[in-house]
Write a protein that holds these residues in place. Sequence first.
Motif: not given
Length: 255
Positions: A57-69, A104-105, A180-189
């Motif tokens: 999405g536009e806010r992040y991709f993935s923070a990575g490993f689930d450290l609790n797991e 996106g992040g 620019p922020e908010g324009e990533l997904l439309a541009s990549v699409a």
Amino acid sequence: MEYQFLLIDVADKVATVTINRPDKGNALSPAVLEEIVSLFTHLAERQDVSVVVFTGGERYFSAGFDLNEIRKLEKVSNEAYTALFHRAYRAVLFCPQPVIAAVGGPAIAGGFDLTMMCDIRYASTRARFGQREVALSLPPILDPLWRIVGLGRAREVALTGRIYDVTEAERMGYVSRVYPEGELLASVAAIAAEMASYDRTCLVESKKLSNQLLNFDLDGSMRTQEWLFRSYIGSSENHQRIDALQARLASERRK
């Protein structure tokens, strides 16, 4: 197919896969990884999909490993979890269709590794990248990173655990373009839609070739590329696309 942590949309030969675990920053739990393996395996078999967009999405991709797991694991019983990570990586890396990462992040640790498995990376100004594994006493992945940014830079990324902003990621060649922020997904699409309009088999064979070339010497690479080119030039698909291009150019000249 129904998924708990992934959203899937297929339109005009483009499959958009979105990691959807916003309450955890799209962290990669075993359930998320299992769904990535399942979905990318499924997409590989779909003839109606020519290009895949992989995003959080536009806010992040993935923070990575689930450290609790990970904290629950013991060294004597980590084999299944380790294998699951690499099954997910391989499902993306060896997906026959081109895979575009739309970042996106933050893409950190395992999230960074997933973007590494994609063929092309586009990012927004919010994006951040980093292999933080070494800070957790985990050996980071260097291949295919070194193939993307070179061995010297890959060593820096892997051994320092530093977080890179999108400007530096673009400068090192890890990211192809920044939006620019908010324009990533439309541009990549739009990019994915144009790619998906091309001959699917040609896209698949070109990606396969790009994975093979580093195993050849220069002469072998040139011979392989000549053989692949000869397999397509003069084909009916080639003729149809030339005719369509020439008709469009003629129409534009008449305007």
